[in-house]
Design a protein around this motif. Structure first.
Motif, PDB file in Angstrom:
ATOM      1  N   GLY A  83       9.727  -5.414   1.387  1.00  0.00           N
ATOM      2  CA  GLY A  83       9.283  -6.728   0.937  1.00  0.00           C
ATOM      3  C   GLY A  83       7.814  -6.800   0.578  1.00  0.00           C
ATOM      4  O   GLY A  83       7.354  -7.821   0.052  1.00  0.00           O
ATOM      5  N   THR A  84       7.053  -5.730   0.834  1.00  0.00           N
ATOM      6  CA  THR A  84       5.651  -5.712   0.441  1.00  0.00           C
ATOM      7  C   THR A  84       5.570  -5.786  -1.087  1.00  0.00           C
ATOM      8  O   THR A  84       6.347  -5.151  -1.789  1.00  0.00           O
ATOM      9  CB  THR A  84       4.964  -4.419   0.932  1.00  0.00           C
ATOM     10  N   GLU A  85       4.630  -6.567  -1.590  1.00  0.00           N
ATOM     11  CA  GLU A  85       4.418  -6.657  -3.030  1.00  0.00           C
ATOM     12  C   GLU A  85       3.061  -6.050  -3.358  1.00  0.00           C
ATOM     13  O   GLU A  85       2.062  -6.331  -2.688  1.00  0.00           O
ATOM     14  CB  GLU A  85       4.483  -8.113  -3.483  1.00  0.00           C
ATOM     15  N   VAL A  86       3.044  -5.205  -4.390  1.00  0.00           N
ATOM     16  CA  VAL A  86       1.804  -4.556  -4.806  1.00  0.00           C
ATOM     17  C   VAL A  86       1.577  -4.791  -6.292  1.00  0.00           C
ATOM     18  O   VAL A  86       2.518  -4.892  -7.064  1.00  0.00           O
ATOM     19  CB  VAL A  86       1.809  -3.025  -4.516  1.00  0.00           C
ATOM     20  N   THR A  87       0.305  -4.893  -6.652  1.00  0.00           N
ATOM     21  CA  THR A  87      -0.099  -4.921  -8.048  1.00  0.00           C
ATOM     22  C   THR A  87      -0.943  -3.678  -8.261  1.00  0.00           C
ATOM     23  O   THR A  87      -1.906  -3.444  -7.519  1.00  0.00           O
ATOM     24  CB  THR A  87      -0.908  -6.188  -8.389  1.00  0.00           C
ATOM     25  N   LEU A  88      -0.565  -2.880  -9.251  1.00  0.00           N
ATOM     26  CA  LEU A  88      -1.221  -1.601  -9.517  1.00  0.00           C
ATOM     27  C   LEU A  88      -1.773  -1.583 -10.927  1.00  0.00           C
ATOM     28  O   LEU A  88      -1.186  -2.162 -11.844  1.00  0.00           O
ATOM     29  CB  LEU A  88      -0.215  -0.458  -9.358  1.00  0.00           C
ATOM     30  N   ARG A  89      -2.885  -0.873 -11.102  1.00  0.00           N
ATOM     31  CA  ARG A  89      -3.430  -0.638 -12.443  1.00  0.00           C
ATOM     32  C   ARG A  89      -3.343   0.860 -12.706  1.00  0.00           C
ATOM     33  O   ARG A  89      -3.910   1.661 -11.975  1.00  0.00           O
ATOM     34  CB  ARG A  89      -4.870  -1.099 -12.555  1.00  0.00           C
ATOM     35  N   PHE A  90      -2.613   1.202 -13.739  1.00  0.00           N
ATOM     36  CA  PHE A  90      -2.460   2.595 -14.125  1.00  0.00           C
ATOM     37  C   PHE A  90      -3.617   3.006 -15.033  1.00  0.00           C
ATOM     38  O   PHE A  90      -4.346   2.149 -15.542  1.00  0.00           O
ATOM     39  CB  PHE A  90      -1.104   2.801 -14.802  1.00  0.00           C
ATOM     40  N   PRO A  91      -3.812   4.313 -15.266  1.00  0.00           N
ATOM     41  CA  PRO A  91      -4.939   4.774 -16.075  1.00  0.00           C
ATOM     42  C   PRO A  91      -5.015   4.141 -17.465  1.00  0.00           C
ATOM     43  O   PRO A  91      -6.103   3.998 -18.018  1.00  0.00           O
ATOM     44  CB  PRO A  91      -4.717   6.287 -16.182  1.00  0.00           C
ATOM     45  N   ASP A  92      -3.879   3.737 -18.024  1.00  0.00           N
ATOM     46  CA  ASP A  92      -3.899   3.094 -19.348  1.00  0.00           C
ATOM     47  C   ASP A  92      -4.272   1.616 -19.254  1.00  0.00           C
ATOM     48  O   ASP A  92      -4.171   0.887 -20.234  1.00  0.00           O
ATOM     49  CB  ASP A  92      -2.552   3.256 -20.054  1.00  0.00           C
ATOM     50  N   GLN A  93      -4.727   1.163 -18.074  1.00  0.00           N
ATOM     51  CA  GLN A  93      -5.158  -0.198 -17.781  1.00  0.00           C
ATOM     52  C   GLN A  93      -4.014  -1.198 -17.650  1.00  0.00           C
ATOM     53  O   GLN A  93      -4.232  -2.385 -17.471  1.00  0.00           O
ATOM     54  CB  GLN A  93      -6.171  -0.699 -18.835  1.00  0.00           C
ATOM     55  N   GLU A  94      -2.752  -0.733 -17.739  1.00  0.00           N
ATOM     56  CA  GLU A  94      -1.617  -1.628 -17.592  1.00  0.00           C
ATOM     57  C   GLU A  94      -1.470  -2.051 -16.134  1.00  0.00           C
ATOM     58  O   GLU A  94      -1.525  -1.229 -15.225  1.00  0.00           O
ATOM     59  CB  GLU A  94      -0.341  -0.926 -18.050  1.00  0.00           C
ATOM     60  N   LEU A  95      -1.303  -3.364 -15.929  1.00  0.00           N
ATOM     61  CA  LEU A  95      -1.039  -3.880 -14.588  1.00  0.00           C
ATOM     62  C   LEU A  95       0.462  -3.930 -14.371  1.00  0.00           C
ATOM     63  O   LEU A  95       1.206  -4.373 -15.240  1.00  0.00           O
ATOM     64  CB  LEU A  95      -1.606  -5.288 -14.410  1.00  0.00           C
ATOM     65  N   VAL A  96       0.896  -3.466 -13.196  1.00  0.00           N
ATOM     66  CA  VAL A  96       2.310  -3.452 -12.862  1.00  0.00           C
ATOM     67  C   VAL A  96       2.468  -4.105 -11.490  1.00  0.00           C
ATOM     68  O   VAL A  96       1.730  -3.798 -10.560  1.00  0.00           O
ATOM     69  CB  VAL A  96       2.850  -2.004 -12.826  1.00  0.00           C
ATOM     70  N   HIS A  97       3.436  -5.020 -11.381  1.00  0.00           N
ATOM     71  CA  HIS A  97       3.751  -5.679 -10.121  1.00  0.00           C
ATOM     72  C   HIS A  97       5.054  -5.094  -9.601  1.00  0.00           C
ATOM     73  O   HIS A  97       6.056  -5.071 -10.310  1.00  0.00           O
ATOM     74  CB  HIS A  97       3.899  -7.194 -10.321  1.00  0.00           C
ATOM     75  N   LEU A  98       5.029  -4.597  -8.361  1.00  0.00           N
ATOM     76  CA  LEU A  98       6.215  -3.974  -7.760  1.00  0.00           C
ATOM     77  C   LEU A  98       6.477  -4.566  -6.384  1.00  0.00           C
ATOM     78  O   LEU A  98       5.552  -5.007  -5.701  1.00  0.00           O
ATOM     79  CB  LEU A  98       6.014  -2.467  -7.623  1.00  0.00           C
ATOM     80  N   ARG A  99       7.727  -4.516  -5.986  1.00  0.00           N
ATOM     81  CA  ARG A  99       8.137  -4.955  -4.645  1.00  0.00           C
ATOM     82  C   ARG A  99       8.791  -3.762  -3.950  1.00  0.00           C
ATOM     83  O   ARG A  99       9.646  -3.091  -4.529  1.00  0.00           O
ATOM     84  CB  ARG A  99       9.125  -6.111  -4.749  1.00  0.00           C
ATOM     85  N   VAL A 100       8.367  -3.500  -2.719  1.00  0.00           N
ATOM     86  CA  VAL A 100       8.941  -2.414  -1.939  1.00  0.00           C
ATOM     87  C   VAL A 100      10.326  -2.837  -1.469  1.00  0.00           C
ATOM     88  O   VAL A 100      10.495  -3.913  -0.892  1.00  0.00           O
ATOM     89  CB  VAL A 100       8.046  -2.059  -0.728  1.00  0.00           C
ATOM     90  N   VAL A 101      11.310  -1.994  -1.774  1.00  0.00           N
ATOM     91  CA  VAL A 101      12.687  -2.267  -1.387  1.00  0.00           C
ATOM     92  C   VAL A 101      13.201  -1.074  -0.595  1.00  0.00           C
ATOM     93  O   VAL A 101      13.320   0.033  -1.130  1.00  0.00           O
ATOM     94  CB  VAL A 101      13.581  -2.503  -2.627  1.00  0.00           C
TER      95      VAL A 101
END
Length: 154
Positions: A83-101
């Motif tokens: 249920g943890t939610e993370v927002t990540l920035r990849f090297p191409d500057q794209e932001l990605v929102h993920l939820r741990v399942v």
């Protein structure tokens, strides 16, 4: 429940481990940069550093586990809680929102918006804070992401 003194000790150890992890990861990267000239001593050093990095990551995950009150039995030891939610920035500057399942049973519920807690990225993120740049292994080699935000489940 941790006492304030225990909490302070764990947080201090976590900060020390993160700095050590950065140094070991940099040393490992410098060996990998010269992979074309890899000699037996370099290969042994690479294995030793990779083992040390794994041990550091395991301890970081264990401390994170304690700091966040443990985990339900269905979750992976040393990983981010389900249920943890993370927002990540990849090297191409794209932001990605993920939820741990957490995968329970035989059929995982995984899509492009989920992150398995025992995946290389899921394990690498454990114990980190927003602003940290995290390195993890992929089949294509090491990958880095910046942890922009993290929200633990209630």
């Amino acid at each position: 429940m941790l006492t304030p003194d225990e909490l302070a000790l764990l947080e201090a150890e976590l900060d020390k481990l993160k700095r050590r992890r950065e140094r070991v990861a940099a040393d490992l990267d410098s060996i990998r940069d010269t992979a074309g000239d890899l000699v037996d001593a370099d290969a042994a050093d690479q294995i030793g550093l990779a083992d040390e990095l794994t041990a550091i990551d395991d301890r970081i995950a264990e401390i994170n586990w304690h700091l966040h009150g443990g985990r339900p039995e269905s979750e992976v030891p040393g990983a981010l809680p389900d249920g943890t939610e993370v927002t990540l920035r990849f090297p191409d500057q794209e932001l990605v929102h993920l939820r741990v399942v957490a995968i329970v049973g035989d059929v995982p519920v995984v899509d492009e918006h989920t992150l398995a807690p025992d995946s290389p990225m899921g394990l690498a993120l454990a114990g980190h804070r927003p602003g940290d740049v995290v390195t993890f292994e992929t089949p294509q080699g090491p990958q880095q992401v910046e942890l922009v935000a993290i929200r633990y489940p209630d």
